[in-house]
Design an enzyme around this catalytic site. Sequence first.
Site, mmCIF file in Angstrom:
data_model
loop_
_atom_site.group_PDB
_atom_site.id
_atom_site.type_symbol
_atom_site.label_atom_id
_atom_site.label_comp_id
_atom_site.label_asym_id
_atom_site.label_seq_id
_atom_site.Cartn_x
_atom_site.Cartn_y
_atom_site.Cartn_z
ATOM 1 N N GLY A 9 40.825 30.025 39.562
ATOM 2 C CA GLY A 9 39.978 29.877 40.728
ATOM 3 C C GLY A 9 39.977 31.155 41.528
ATOM 4 N N ALA A 10 39.012 31.273 42.423
ATOM 5 C CA ALA A 10 38.940 32.424 43.316
ATOM 6 C C ALA A 10 40.114 32.371 44.299
ATOM 7 C CB ALA A 10 37.600 32.423 44.071
ATOM 8 N N GLY A 14 43.770 27.186 46.144
ATOM 9 C CA GLY A 14 44.891 26.255 46.115
ATOM 10 C C GLY A 14 45.730 26.291 44.853
ATOM 11 N N GLU A 86 50.113 33.390 39.254
ATOM 12 C CA GLU A 86 49.589 34.755 39.100
ATOM 13 C C GLU A 86 49.426 35.120 37.618
ATOM 14 O OE1 GLU A 86 48.406 36.153 41.663
ATOM 15 O OE2 GLU A 86 49.471 35.204 43.324
ATOM 16 N N GLN A 88 46.956 35.861 35.900
ATOM 17 C CA GLN A 88 46.023 36.944 35.572
ATOM 18 C C GLN A 88 46.765 38.232 35.233
ATOM 19 O OE1 GLN A 88 46.222 35.589 38.648
ATOM 20 N NE2 GLN A 88 46.479 37.219 40.157
ATOM 21 N N CYS A 143 32.801 29.675 49.584
ATOM 22 C CA CYS A 143 32.569 31.049 50.012
ATOM 23 C C CYS A 143 33.011 31.219 51.463
ATOM 24 C CB CYS A 143 31.082 31.377 49.865
ATOM 25 S SG CYS A 143 30.624 33.020 50.461
ATOM 26 N N CYS A 146 29.568 31.165 53.515
ATOM 27 C CA CYS A 146 28.592 30.071 53.454
ATOM 28 C C CYS A 146 29.255 28.851 52.822
ATOM 29 C CB CYS A 146 27.340 30.500 52.681
ATOM 30 S SG CYS A 146 27.576 30.695 50.898
ATOM 31 N N CYS A 180 30.703 33.626 47.147
ATOM 32 C CA CYS A 180 29.686 33.259 46.161
ATOM 33 C C CYS A 180 29.056 34.552 45.626
ATOM 34 C CB CYS A 180 28.623 32.361 46.803
ATOM 35 S SG CYS A 180 27.649 33.185 48.087
#
Length: 192
Positions: A9-10, A14, A86, A88, A143, A146, A180
């Site tokens: 996830g970005a 969470g 972590e 990534q 985002c 937004c 986004c």
Amino acid sequence: MAQLFFRYGAMNSGKTIEILKVAHNYEEQNKSVIILTSGLDNRDGVGYVASRIGLKREAIPIFDDTNVLDVVKRTNTDAACVLIDEAQFLKKHHVLELAHIVDDLQIPVMTFGLKNDFRNELFEGSKYLLLYADKIEEMKTICWFCRKKAIMNLRFHEGQPVYEGEQVQIGGNEAYYPVCRRHYFYPPKLTK
């Protein structure tokens, strides 16, 4: 049957709090877990998993030359689950070692991390987890600017978006926004 999971996830989706929740649920049933995290993430000290809401827990750090399979064998081959934050930052050999933990030791491995960096390139660990994981799940957040789903991470410095530079810069809300696609390319004036 044990499986290799990749939950991505970005920023602010969470991921870390989910690791802490999963660990708590296992341990509440008297089942042991092994928690690992990247040795690169030193925001709360090397070898800690820490969420933005203030929960923190010790973890075994993973460095480039760490053999994760050997770490698990030395730590606890009866563990009910291996949890990795972590993810990534993992290297290809780490992901292959995780596959051996699942296939040979029959221990489920749940990894959590970003899919893409601030340039929208895959991290090495994410690339190989996308290739080798049995189950892939997106963790969603919105985002910063937004109500759309955030799918990218916008790095900024002195109020300006940054699209070039070193892939790894450890940071949180002081350096990154979950955004986004539209606000990645056209961010409003940044206030931080």
